[in-house]
Write a protein that holds these residues in place. Sequence first.
Motif, short mmCIF file in Angstrom:
data_model
loop_
_atom_site.label_atom_id
_atom_site.label_comp_id
_atom_site.label_asym_id
_atom_site.label_seq_id
_atom_site.Cartn_x
_atom_site.Cartn_y
_atom_site.Cartn_z
N GLY A 128 0.77 -1.63 0.25
CA GLY A 128 -0.09 -0.34 0.01
C GLY A 128 0.52 1.06 0.54
O GLY A 128 0.42 2.23 -0.19
N ASP A 330 0.66 -3.37 9.80
CA ASP A 330 0.44 -3.59 9.15
C ASP A 330 0.29 -5.00 8.74
O ASP A 330 0.34 -6.16 9.66
N GLN A 357 -4.10 -8.72 -0.58
CA GLN A 357 -4.44 -7.48 0.02
C GLN A 357 -2.81 -7.26 1.47
O GLN A 357 -3.48 -7.81 2.02
N SER A 359 -2.95 -3.75 4.01
CA SER A 359 -3.02 -2.18 4.38
C SER A 359 -1.95 -2.30 5.35
O SER A 359 -1.36 -2.90 5.86
N GLU A 361 -2.18 0.98 8.03
CA GLU A 361 -2.11 1.69 9.06
C GLU A 361 -1.21 3.12 10.05
O GLU A 361 -0.52 2.26 10.75
N GLU A 384 -5.12 5.21 6.64
CA GLU A 384 -4.78 4.21 6.53
C GLU A 384 -4.30 3.92 4.95
O GLU A 384 -6.32 4.34 4.45
N ILE A 386 -4.52 0.84 1.57
CA ILE A 386 -5.20 -0.13 1.34
C ILE A 386 -4.95 -0.37 -0.36
O ILE A 386 -5.27 0.30 -0.88
N SER A 388 -5.70 -3.66 -2.91
CA SER A 388 -6.30 -4.88 -2.85
C SER A 388 -5.96 -5.39 -5.03
O SER A 388 -6.19 -4.60 -5.63
N TYR A 422 -7.05 1.29 -4.91
CA TYR A 422 -6.18 1.86 -4.39
C TYR A 422 -7.22 2.71 -3.18
O TYR A 422 -7.83 3.33 -3.32
N GLU A 459 -11.64 6.21 -2.46
CA GLU A 459 -11.15 4.57 -3.45
C GLU A 459 -10.70 5.08 -5.09
O GLU A 459 -11.95 5.54 -5.16
#
Length: 808
Positions: A128, A330, A357, A359, A361, A384, A386, A388, A422, A459
């Motif tokens: 990410g 993570d 995925q 992520s 934070e 955060e 992310i 995917s 994203y 997103e």
Amino acid sequence: MFTLSTISRSVCLILGVSAQLPTLSYAEEASHSELKNNMESIIVTGTRSSEKTVFDSSAPIDLISANELSSTASEDLSDSLAQIVPSYKIQRLPMADGQVFVRPATLRGLSPDHTLVLINGKRRHRSGLLGGNGAQAPDLAQIPSSAIKRIEVLRDGASAQYGSDAIAGVINIILDDGADLKGFAQYSEYSEGDGENIRAGIKAGTKLGGDGFITTSFEYSNAEKTSRSRQRPDAIQFAVNHPEVTVPNPVQNWGQPETEVFRLAINSGLDTQFGSAYLFATLGRGKGLSDFNWRNPDSTSAFNLTDVFPDFDLKDIYPAGFSPQFKQDDSDNALNMGLKGTMFNDLDWDMSAGFGQNSIEYKMSQSINASLGSASPTSFSIGELIQSETNLNADFNYIWSSPILFEDANVAFGLEYRKETYEIKPGELASYEIGAGASAGLPSGSNGFPGFSPSQSGESSQHSKSVYMDVDLPMSESLNMGLATRYEKYSEYGNGKLTGKLSTRYEVNNDLALRATLSTGFKAPTPGQLFSERTSQGLDTNTLNIYTSGRFSPEGAVARVISDRADVSINPLEAEESSNISAGIVYRNNNGFHSSVDIYQVDVDNRLSTSETFTISDSEKLQLVGLNVVGGESITRVNFFQNDFDTRTTGVDLVLGYTANVNSGSLSLTSALNHNKTEVLNGSLVDNVTTRNRFEKLLPQNTASFAANYDLDIISLMARVRYYGSWTDYSGNSDGDVFQDFGSEFFTDISASYKLSEDITLSAGAENIFDSYPEEATYQANRGLIYSRNAPYDTDGRNIYIKVAFQL
């Protein structure tokens, strides 16, 4: 210094001498089968034909075994690769925000996301984090070393075979499928008495049915921070001016962060009536903590007294100043499953689906949003990131017979669908809020790393569809040719991309072959690069005061503000495009000697990087405030991701190896050298000497590794020497970089293993046994830094470890 001409002459001499070597006589004569080395190992990367070896490959491939990985102390797979493969380099980057945890690594000096990562031949998802110059690459640290059977590193462009990202090459991680039980526990510590690291791992496998299996691997690591820092001069002066205040020494730590990680991997296969089913998955959880720059109460704007908050004095909270503590949590998950089989006796098929995925934070403690005054918390949730990805593949292999060919040809073709998403989740309100004190010059947002605001969050997605064909043609007993082409279309930009690859290999005799490749490739911009935005704070090396900068979407409102300037145009992103040409010689003999030398050139057009920095005028600042840009009132400069310039990377890879039975043991000698040079050909960097130097000289042009392994029945010894050539660092000043040249460095690693029993082995070793340190950094000394934060090697000194391992 290694140069192309000197290496080439050396190779010719070595090949000529080795061809005349007699079979050495020892207590036990070494046969060719007993001395089987990597040249005879079967590979799956860079070819879709079965039963190809490293020697048969038309492109250079490094094979790294699980035993080689276990000879390094780090829990980070990228560190292990960097010690073994000279063309693979990684930096530490302390106090570089998220890059201190997800560190950028490069193959052949290209961008971190110019190397495609595969797990069991299937594409691995990205991290990410958007790192330096916007690179968004997979995080190899999420893969537990105990789960790996071997790694194949293809050092050649392969976009026509695998799609976007494979400009520099491919790293294919093959997971362990063994039906055994083994594990290890390790303790390591630096000679300075810090960086304690406790690691443990276990792998268990069992058979299922006939040829089925399930293998599960677990790994845990808990590492303490390191600090190679001096007290900052301004902190010393502050202590003199305020003897009543206890000032920490040092006020900030330059070094590796505290980390705690948990990694899990599952690899499985099972024969069914419909075909061979397979499933593999990885799961990672981790957390880390790192220092940020110290805030001096006598000079930092966050401590200013204002009429807006007449009763608020930040010195009441932080009398000795503060170093914000940057935290990362993570989470990483990946699942791949598929079914494969054979129909009509000569058509193999493989249907698969994969999801991944990552992520991240971010959190901040020991900080403040000064613009909120006493209402500000000191700890913040920043937000955060992310990433995917979903991949669907249909792959086919067909054996084609033709009278014009010497043998049957392998024809591979297939389809792929991929979706990337994203997402940025906002932090808590106080982490990005612009308080009343901002009008009086108090910085807004969580100090050190302002949180993601709702306007920066959201997103974005893009999908791609591709079709490929890859043909392996045996033209004669000696000549083999390969042809590959791929068409890929992305939803969010431009036209589709058509890439191709031509490879050829001519076998002079059973031990000597010539090889060459010519290919085109590309790297598509990701949704994160296309749409994400970020503001951040830094510390000016000269003034030691905080400045705020922002990186914004090239299609957003801030880009339109800057594009209103008469001489500026911020453009939407396009794909990076490449052409790759390489030629090499590979040689082996029955005496246990093997070698290869490969010369390459990689041209990359439309390289994605951060644009020049634009200083914000007062009128533009008002526009940013009107657009509700977080920290708009204090932003002094902005930049954007742009396709800005073209580069040419040229180099040579040399690999030499020798294996022999010596007395009662086996001796293995290996060496690998890489010479790599990148030049900026055109674009804005050509006339910008400062930026061009940063791009061309930040990594060593010459690196090498020399290793010796000696195995007896119960004792194994290893010695490795790592060489890093000269390189150039930069200071990071807000008013322009100042450069410092660093000389070459040698680091020596040793280890010894002793079998306590058939099942238990005790090992001990040291990386950088002579406790070598590079030259001290000059231009950041007033920040307490001793060794450069951008060094392409560990600058913490000698690392000693002890390990106990078992196998049942």
